[in-house]
Design a protein around this motif. Structure first.
Motif, PDB file in Angstrom:
ATOM      1  N   GLY A  94       0.818  -1.295  -0.034  1.00 60.73           N
ATOM      2  CA  GLY A  94       0.140  -0.101  -0.045  1.00 60.73           C
ATOM      3  C   GLY A  94       0.866   1.413  -0.068  1.00 60.73           C
ATOM      4  O   GLY A  94       0.252   2.524  -0.014  1.00 60.73           O
ATOM      5  N   SER A  95       2.133   1.176   0.176  1.00 63.41           N
ATOM      6  CA  SER A  95       3.122   2.327   0.248  1.00 63.41           C
ATOM      7  C   SER A  95       2.990   3.238  -1.132  1.00 63.41           C
ATOM      8  O   SER A  95       2.829   4.650  -1.034  1.00 63.41           O
ATOM      9  CB  SER A  95       4.519   2.015   0.365  1.00 63.41           C
ATOM     10  N   GLU A  96       2.734   2.771  -2.543  1.00 62.54           N
ATOM     11  CA  GLU A  96       2.473   3.338  -3.471  1.00 62.54           C
ATOM     12  C   GLU A  96       1.163   4.063  -3.688  1.00 62.54           C
ATOM     13  O   GLU A  96       1.221   5.372  -3.868  1.00 62.54           O
ATOM     14  CB  GLU A  96       2.666   2.643  -4.880  1.00 62.54           C
ATOM     15  N   GLU A  97       0.305   3.524  -3.147  1.00 63.19           N
ATOM     16  CA  GLU A  97      -1.265   4.146  -3.240  1.00 63.19           C
ATOM     17  C   GLU A  97      -1.028   5.233  -2.032  1.00 63.19           C
ATOM     18  O   GLU A  97      -1.550   6.220  -2.327  1.00 63.19           O
ATOM     19  CB  GLU A  97      -2.153   3.214  -2.771  1.00 63.19           C
ATOM     20  N   ALA A  98      -0.461   5.018  -0.794  1.00 59.46           N
ATOM     21  CA  ALA A  98      -0.463   6.015   0.255  1.00 59.46           C
ATOM     22  C   ALA A  98       0.477   7.397  -0.125  1.00 59.46           C
ATOM     23  O   ALA A  98       0.151   8.384  -0.135  1.00 59.46           O
ATOM     24  CB  ALA A  98       0.228   5.320   1.375  1.00 59.46           C
ATOM     25  N   PHE A  99       1.386   7.204  -0.895  1.00 55.26           N
ATOM     26  CA  PHE A  99       2.251   8.232  -1.374  1.00 55.26           C
ATOM     27  C   PHE A  99       1.556   9.118  -2.309  1.00 55.26           C
ATOM     28  O   PHE A  99       1.650  10.336  -2.332  1.00 55.26           O
ATOM     29  CB  PHE A  99       3.604   7.723  -2.199  1.00 55.26           C
ATOM     30  N   LYS A 100       0.795   8.453  -3.213  1.00 55.77           N
ATOM     31  CA  LYS A 100      -0.032   9.251  -4.438  1.00 55.77           C
ATOM     32  C   LYS A 100      -1.074  10.271  -3.457  1.00 55.77           C
ATOM     33  O   LYS A 100      -1.372  11.281  -3.918  1.00 55.77           O
ATOM     34  CB  LYS A 100      -0.922   8.294  -5.238  1.00 55.77           C
ATOM     35  N   ILE A 101      -1.851   9.532  -2.373  1.00 49.36           N
ATOM     36  CA  ILE A 101      -2.772  10.248  -1.664  1.00 49.36           C
ATOM     37  C   ILE A 101      -2.095  11.309  -0.829  1.00 49.36           C
ATOM     38  O   ILE A 101      -2.749  12.490  -0.672  1.00 49.36           O
ATOM     39  CB  ILE A 101      -3.483   9.215  -0.520  1.00 49.36           C
ATOM     40  N   LEU A 102      -0.821  11.278  -0.325  1.00 43.65           N
ATOM     41  CA  LEU A 102      -0.173  12.071   0.262  1.00 43.65           C
ATOM     42  C   LEU A 102       0.127  13.454  -0.825  1.00 43.65           C
ATOM     43  O   LEU A 102       0.041  14.522  -0.190  1.00 43.65           O
ATOM     44  CB  LEU A 102       1.208  11.687   0.714  1.00 43.65           C
ATOM     45  N   VAL A 103       0.716  13.140  -1.903  1.00 41.37           N
ATOM     46  CA  VAL A 103       1.005  14.115  -2.949  1.00 41.37           C
ATOM     47  C   VAL A 103      -0.387  14.691  -3.219  1.00 41.37           C
ATOM     48  O   VAL A 103      -0.379  16.205  -3.163  1.00 41.37           O
ATOM     49  CB  VAL A 103       1.387  13.511  -4.348  1.00 41.37           C
ATOM     50  N   SER A 104      -1.507  14.055  -3.567  1.00 43.01           N
ATOM     51  CA  SER A 104      -2.655  15.043  -3.731  1.00 43.01           C
ATOM     52  C   SER A 104      -3.186  15.678  -2.528  1.00 43.01           C
ATOM     53  O   SER A 104      -3.652  16.691  -2.779  1.00 43.01           O
ATOM     54  CB  SER A 104      -3.884  13.633  -4.118  1.00 43.01           C
ATOM     55  N   ALA A 105      -2.894  15.162  -1.307  1.00 38.18           N
ATOM     56  CA  ALA A 105      -3.321  16.053  -0.105  1.00 38.18           C
ATOM     57  C   ALA A 105      -2.525  17.280  -0.063  1.00 38.18           C
ATOM     58  O   ALA A 105      -3.153  18.597   0.210  1.00 38.18           O
ATOM     59  CB  ALA A 105      -3.384  15.251   1.292  1.00 38.18           C
ATOM     60  N   ARG A 106      -1.221  17.372  -0.243  1.00 40.94           N
ATOM     61  CA  ARG A 106      -0.217  18.475  -0.094  1.00 40.94           C
ATOM     62  C   ARG A 106      -0.849  19.426  -1.285  1.00 40.94           C
ATOM     63  O   ARG A 106      -0.889  20.595  -1.026  1.00 40.94           O
ATOM     64  CB  ARG A 106       1.110  18.119  -0.374  1.00 40.94           C
ATOM     65  N   THR A 107      -1.216  19.116  -2.624  1.00 42.34           N
ATOM     66  CA  THR A 107      -1.317  19.937  -3.770  1.00 42.34           C
ATOM     67  C   THR A 107      -2.596  20.729  -3.310  1.00 42.34           C
ATOM     68  O   THR A 107      -2.995  21.920  -3.569  1.00 42.34           O
ATOM     69  CB  THR A 107      -1.690  19.044  -5.057  1.00 42.34           C
ATOM     70  N   ALA A 108      -3.889  19.789  -2.927  1.00 43.72           N
ATOM     71  CA  ALA A 108      -4.993  20.301  -2.564  1.00 43.72           C
ATOM     72  C   ALA A 108      -4.753  21.360  -1.387  1.00 43.72           C
ATOM     73  O   ALA A 108      -5.397  22.394  -1.616  1.00 43.72           O
ATOM     74  CB  ALA A 108      -5.853  19.082  -2.077  1.00 43.72           C
ATOM     75  N   LEU A 109      -4.033  21.092  -0.367  1.00 42.67           N
ATOM     76  CA  LEU A 109      -3.969  22.027   0.540  1.00 42.67           C
ATOM     77  C   LEU A 109      -3.171  23.586   0.464  1.00 42.67           C
ATOM     78  O   LEU A 109      -3.563  24.498   0.596  1.00 42.67           O
ATOM     79  CB  LEU A 109      -3.081  21.477   1.880  1.00 42.67           C
ATOM     80  N   LEU A 110      -2.198  23.318  -0.540  1.00 44.03           N
ATOM     81  CA  LEU A 110      -1.354  24.442  -0.849  1.00 44.03           C
ATOM     82  C   LEU A 110      -2.234  25.298  -1.991  1.00 44.03           C
ATOM     83  O   LEU A 110      -2.080  26.476  -2.304  1.00 44.03           O
ATOM     84  CB  LEU A 110       0.011  23.955  -1.673  1.00 44.03           C
ATOM     85  N   ARG A 111      -3.191  24.620  -2.688  1.00 41.69           N
ATOM     86  CA  ARG A 111      -3.920  25.305  -3.584  1.00 41.69           C
ATOM     87  C   ARG A 111      -5.045  26.262  -2.954  1.00 41.69           C
ATOM     88  O   ARG A 111      -5.281  27.182  -3.495  1.00 41.69           O
ATOM     89  CB  ARG A 111      -4.653  24.036  -4.541  1.00 41.69           C
TER      90      ARG A 111
END
Length: 265
Positions: free
Chosen positions: A246-263
């Protein structure tokens, strides 16, 4: 091999876990090579015998299937003594049954009493019903629990047969090895390759309900705090450094979360 080593060996195995996790179905799948769709709940103790050949030795296995309901405690507590192998079963679509593993292990330890005897028991953990689509306990969480408690871990499905033969083969072979070693099982060498912190980070990313929660931040945290939290988690979760399921899926979720918050800044 001398004649003494070839003498038939009798061993005792018990299965434990909450009601309806599939303990009886796992045993039925192994012994009779079939899946029973509607299996009556075990009342008290169910008993069965199977014969196998391990390392040129004939082995007679007495299997005691413990009823999972609390009302049968007074019945099953008589059967823990002299156990050489134990199968701990949970339903991977039931978080409650997974969290109950500690209770089952503690019950066994309490009834046996002697820590040295517990150390000589070979334990296998079965994450059962992997054929179900809705899963609430993923592989990483189950493997970490098993590794922490010195147990072998298997993903199983009594319906499809996944992992059943492998689990019993490992259990019986290890018990025979222990018997040939004065009753002491071999040490289990972990092949996890990841830490508890890494696995817990994966769980949080997958189960959190908001991007703030995913990064472990309070709503309204600054841009610097967002980036700092992201970098810390990225080190833990990057698939190049984290081999946990699940590390690959979790990393994608992390990147998406950071992008959404910075936006939103």
């Amino acid at each position: 091999m001398d004649s003494k080593a070839k003498r038939p060996l009798r061993v005792k195995v018990i299965s434990m876990g909450n009601s309806e996790v599939g303990k009886s179905c796992i045993i039925k799948r192994y012994c009779e090579k079939r899946f029973v769709h509607k299996y009556l709940a075990t009342i008290g103790i169910d008993y069965g015998v199977t014969k196998v050949k391990i390392k040129d030795r004939d082995v007679k296995v007495n299997i005691f299937d413990m009823a999972g309901h609390p009302i049968f405690y007074e019945v099953r507590n008589e059967f823990y003594k002299d156990t050489q192998g134990a199968i701990l079963v949970y339903d991977c679509s039931s978080k409650e049954s997974f969290e109950a593993l500690d209770t089952w292990l503690n019950e066994m330890k309490r009834e046996i009493g002697n820590p040295a005897e517990i150390e000589n028991v070979v334990f296998c953990v079965c994450a059962n019903k992997t054929d179900r689509q809705k899963r609430t306990v993923d592989e990483a969480e189950g493997r970490i629990w098993a590794d922490t408690h010195g147990c072998y871990y298997f993903e199983t499905s009594a319906q499809t047969g996944e992992g059943i033969n492998e689990m019993f083969q490992t259990l019986f072979s290890t018990i025979v090895e222990a018997c040939e070693n004065g009753g002491k099982p071999p040490s289990i060498s972990t092949s996890l390759g990841y830490t508890k912190e890494q696995a817990e980070a994966i769980q949080r990313l997958k189960n959190s309900k908001s991007d703030w929660e995913r990064l472990g931040l309070y709503p309204g945290s600054s841009k610097d705090e967002i980036n700092k939290a992201y970098r810390r988690l990225a080190v833990l979760l990057h698939p190049d450094k984290n081999v946990a399921p699940g590390s690959e899926e979790a990393f994608k979720i992390l990147v998406s979360a950071r992008t959404a918050l910075l936006r939103g800044k």
